[in-house]
Each structure stands twice: as structure tokens, then as C-alpha cells.
Design an enzyme around this catalytic site. Structure first.
Site, PDB file in Angstrom:
ATOM      1  N   TRP A   1      90.549  -2.711 127.925  1.00 45.48           N
ATOM      2  CA  TRP A   1      91.026  -3.961 127.335  1.00 45.48           C
ATOM      3  C   TRP A   1      91.082  -5.071 128.377  1.00 45.48           C
ATOM      4  CZ3 TRP A   1      89.889  -3.452 122.713  1.00 45.48           C
ATOM      5  CH2 TRP A   1      90.204  -2.320 121.966  1.00 45.48           C
ATOM      6  N   ASP A   2      91.394  -4.728 129.616  1.00 47.04           N
ATOM      7  CA  ASP A   2      91.364  -5.722 130.687  1.00 47.04           C
ATOM      8  C   ASP A   2      89.962  -6.313 130.838  1.00 47.04           C
ATOM      9  OD1 ASP A   2      93.926  -6.036 131.704  1.00 47.04           O
ATOM     10  OD2 ASP A   2      93.786  -4.281 132.992  1.00 47.04           O
ATOM     11  N   LEU A   3      88.955  -5.441 130.830  1.00 43.94           N
ATOM     12  CA  LEU A   3      87.581  -5.911 131.025  1.00 43.94           C
ATOM     13  C   LEU A   3      87.112  -6.754 129.840  1.00 43.94           C
ATOM     14  CD1 LEU A   3      86.071  -2.663 132.593  1.00 43.94           C
ATOM     15  CD2 LEU A   3      86.701  -4.775 133.771  1.00 43.94           C
TER      16      LEU A   3
ATOM     17  N   ASP B   1      97.073  -3.285 130.359  1.00 40.94           N
ATOM     18  CA  ASP B   1      96.108  -2.494 129.591  1.00 40.94           C
ATOM     19  C   ASP B   1      96.705  -1.168 129.139  1.00 40.94           C
ATOM     20  OD1 ASP B   1      93.877  -0.357 129.410  1.00 40.94           O
ATOM     21  OD2 ASP B   1      92.741  -2.224 129.365  1.00 40.94           O
TER      22      ASP B   1
END
Length: 390
Positions: free
Chosen positions: A158-160, A129
Site C-alpha cells: 500500500w505504501d508503494l 502500511d
């Protein structure tokens, strides 16, 4: 929630995106079995950690999953994991350099397998991320006007988002399999999610037509009116007026209607328009600031709520952790003690689901291999003695 009751998912992944996706699948009722190497994967002790050293991060992202620990460097361990995947029919991973976990190898064992493979980049090279966020340009438009250096944010957004895209992909593939009987191999790159995100917001189009970087503007809301204000007792609130109705409510509660009407005439602007509110945002903020500075947080809260102004209060994490919000609960996590936990934010027929604790690493190793693969106590004992199972 039991919407996915009867679905089994094998997860062989670490860090945020894939584990958060499988957490959501588990909260929807799936039986998620997380497979880790003996001793834990790279994220097993990741910060934040509890005073005793147990990872708050790992336990939060792995709530409700069953945990097995396997020596995946040994052929016998690989065969056991492959058999688990073939039985479940749904596999989520982000591993690299393990040809035995390739879709081709796994689909040979089960033709209708759904395999979602998460990557850093579409070419297979690594990314996280914090690197992709830098590469899509967000830090260069974040921060105060006087800050020349890029400013990172602490949330791995962005990970989520990628995690929810993984969940969407798995559910779509399940729907297709239900209709056609066919499996699917899905690949998803974190970098692609980030690029698609800024493109879908119109930010890349703006950059193309501007030809220059969007200017930084601190806590102002871009393209509309929104900014933080300090109250008389030193608290801070974020106030936003996106719509004409919200702008009218803010003017009315602060008693600034006449001032802003005169300002519109003097500057030849229409403050009912978001763009004009944004263009003279500093002037608007300067006019409103004394109203907030003369009132305590309690008074501001009462008046803004009464007027239906769109606003929120800045809070520190300790205060948030103590918040009795319905989506939050407290669990007695083994190795940690009582700790805040989140239910699924999806309210199913008006109700939040339950939350639970995370298993300790390898807690369900014997249970899973006995239940799913039918291994006997003697076989399990031999596998433990030979270092195949943890």
C-alpha cells in the site's frame, strides 16, 4: 530521463510512500530537494542496513535527490525552508503538527503552489502500511487453509501504491497549473488508498454478497488456476493458467489432454472456464504434480518456455540481487560500497534511464541555499555556527 527537466520539488517526508513518489519524479528529471532535520528524520537509520550501519533503505529511496539539513525548530530554519518551497512551487510532505507548513501559510508566499500532503488517515490520525493492510481485510484471506490466524505479507504494497498515487497527483496538478495558472492543495490518506484498492478489485463487493470471509487457499490463484510445483532437484515453480490458451498450453506440454477431457466428462465441468479450473484446483494440481516431480528445473524451464506456458521460478533474494536484469544496475554508494540499484522501470523510447547514488545527509545544504536563495558564504557560515544548518 529529462521529461521533468526544470521542475523543482521540495520533499519533507519520511518512510516509503512520499519518498518513493519523489524518487520517481527525480528519475523523470525533476530536481528533488529532500529537507531533513539535522541528524536525520525517523527513517534515516531504518533497516535493512549495510554491515557498517548505513541504511540501505534510506539510500535506496533517496537516490538522485539533493539533501539539505535544517533546524526546523528554529524560526530562522523554518523561514529558510518556507523560502525554498515558495521558490520551487511544488511541495510534498507527510509531516504532522507543523502549522508553518500548512497550505494556507505556504500559499500566502506563492499563490500557484502545488502542495500534496500525505496522511495515514483522512482524519489526520496515524496509520502505516502494516496497520491499514490489517484493517482492509487482506491478512484474513492470506495463508494456508489450515491457518486460523491472519497472515501479514512483508511487502509494504500500500505504501508503494500510495507513492505512485502521489506522483500521479503531482503531475495532474502540474497539468492543471499549466492550463489555468492555479495551484492546488491535494491530500491523500494511505488508508483511503488501501480501501479504494480492495474495493476496485471487487473484493468488498464479494464480501457483501458472500456474507462470509473468502476462504484461505495457500498459494492457489483465486478464481482461476495457479499453484506452485516442486521439481526433481528441489526447486519450485509457480504455474498459472488464466486464459483458455494458457490452459491448453499447459495440458499439451504435460501430456494430460486426455486425462483432463475424461475428468471434464466425469465431473461435468468445462476446464476452459476459469471458474471450473478454480473449483477443482486441487484435483488439477494432483494430476500435474508428477510431471514436475519427474523433471529437473532445467527440463521444466525448457519445456514450459517452448510451450509458452505462463510460469515463474521461485528465487531467493541473494539470487535476485545478482541478476543482471536491465532494470538493475550497481552503484558505488558512499558509506556502503557497491550495491544493487534500480533504474526507473519506465522505458522511455525503448530505453531505461540511468541510476545514481544517494547523497549523504546534508550534502547539498550550502549548494542549495546558495543557488536557490542566493545566500553568501558568510551567511551560510553564520547559519552553520548558530546551528540552523547542518
Amino acid at each position: 530521463m529529462t521529461a521533468l527537466d526544470g521542475l523543482r520539488v521540495i520533499e519533507c517526508a519520511s518512510f516509503v510512500a512520499a519518498p518513493s513518489a519523489c524518487l520517481m519524479l527525480g528519475q523523470l528529471g525533476a530536481d528533488v530537494i529532500r529537507v531533513d532535520p539535522i541528524g536525520g528524520a525517523a527513517d534515516y537509520r531504518r533497516w535493512p542496513v549495510a554491515p557498517g550501519g548505513t541504511s540501505l533503505y534510506w539510500t535506496a529511496l533517496n537516490r538522485g535527490k539533493r539533501s539539505v539539513a535544517v533546524n526546523m525548530r528554529a524560526d530562522e530554519g523554518r523561514e529558510l525552508v518556507t523560502a525554498l518551497i515558495a521558490d520551487a512551487g511544488v511541495f510534498v510532505d507527510n509531516v504532522v503538527g507543523r502549522p508553518w507548513l500548512s497550505y494556507e501559510n505556504l500559499a500566502a508566499r506563492r499563490a500557484d503552489l502545488i502542495h500534496l500532503h500525505l496522511q495515514g488517515r483522512a482524519d489526520g490520525s496515524p496509520a502505516v502500511d502494516y496497520t491499514v493492510n490489517a484493517e482492509v481485510g487482506v491478512p484474513t484471506i492470506t495463508g494456508g487453509e489450515s491457518e486460523a490466524a491472519p497472515v501479514n505479507h512483508v511487502l509494504p504494497a500500500w505504501d508503494l501504491v500510495t507513492g505512485m498515487t502521489v506522483t500521479t497527483g503531482v503531475l495532474a496538478a502540474l497539468y492543471e497549473r499549466e492550463r489555468t495558472g492555479e495551484g492546488a492543495y491535494l491530500e491523500l490518506a494511505l488508508a483511503d488508498v488501501a480501501l479504494a484498492g480492495v474495493a476496485n478489485l471487487g473484493w468488498l463487493g464479494e464480501a457483501q454478497f458472500r456474507g462470509t470471509e473468502r476462504p484461505k487457499h495457500g498459494n492457489h490463484v483465486y478464481g482461476s488456476f495457479g499453484i506452485d510445483f516442486e521439481t526433481s532437484d528441489g526447486q519450485r515453480v509457480m504455474v498459472v493458467a488464466l486464459t483458455e490458451h494458457q490452459w491448453a498450453a499447459l495440458r499439451k506440454v504435460t501430456g494430460t489432454q486426455e486425462v483432463f477431457s475424461a475428468l471434464e466428462t466425469a465431473l461435468n465441468v468445462d476446464l476452459n472456464l476459469e471458474a471450473d479450473r478454480y473449483r477443482i484446483r486441487e484435483t488439477i494440481a494432483a494430476i500435474l504434480r508428477p510431471w514436475f516431480a519427474d523433471r529437473s528445473l532445467a527440463e521444466v524451464s525448457r519445456d514450459l518456455d517452448s510451450a509458452r506456458v505462463l510460469w515463474g521460478r521461485y528465487r531467493g533474494m541473494p539470487e535476485v540481487a545478482a541478476d543482471p536484469a536491465p532494470v538493475l544496475s550497481t552503484v558505488d554508494q558512499p558509506g556502503i560500497g557497491e550495491v544493487p540499484s534500480a533504474r526507473s522501470p519506465l522505458r522511455w523510447n525503448g530505453k531505461y534511464g540511468e541510476t545514481t547514488t544517494a547523497a549523504s545527509l546534508g550534502d547539498h545544504t550550502d549548494e542549495v541555499f546558495s543557488e536557490v536563495l542566493g545566500l553568501s558564504g558568510g551567511e551560510l557560515g553564520r547559519l552553520h555556527d548558530s546551528g540552523i544548518l547542518g
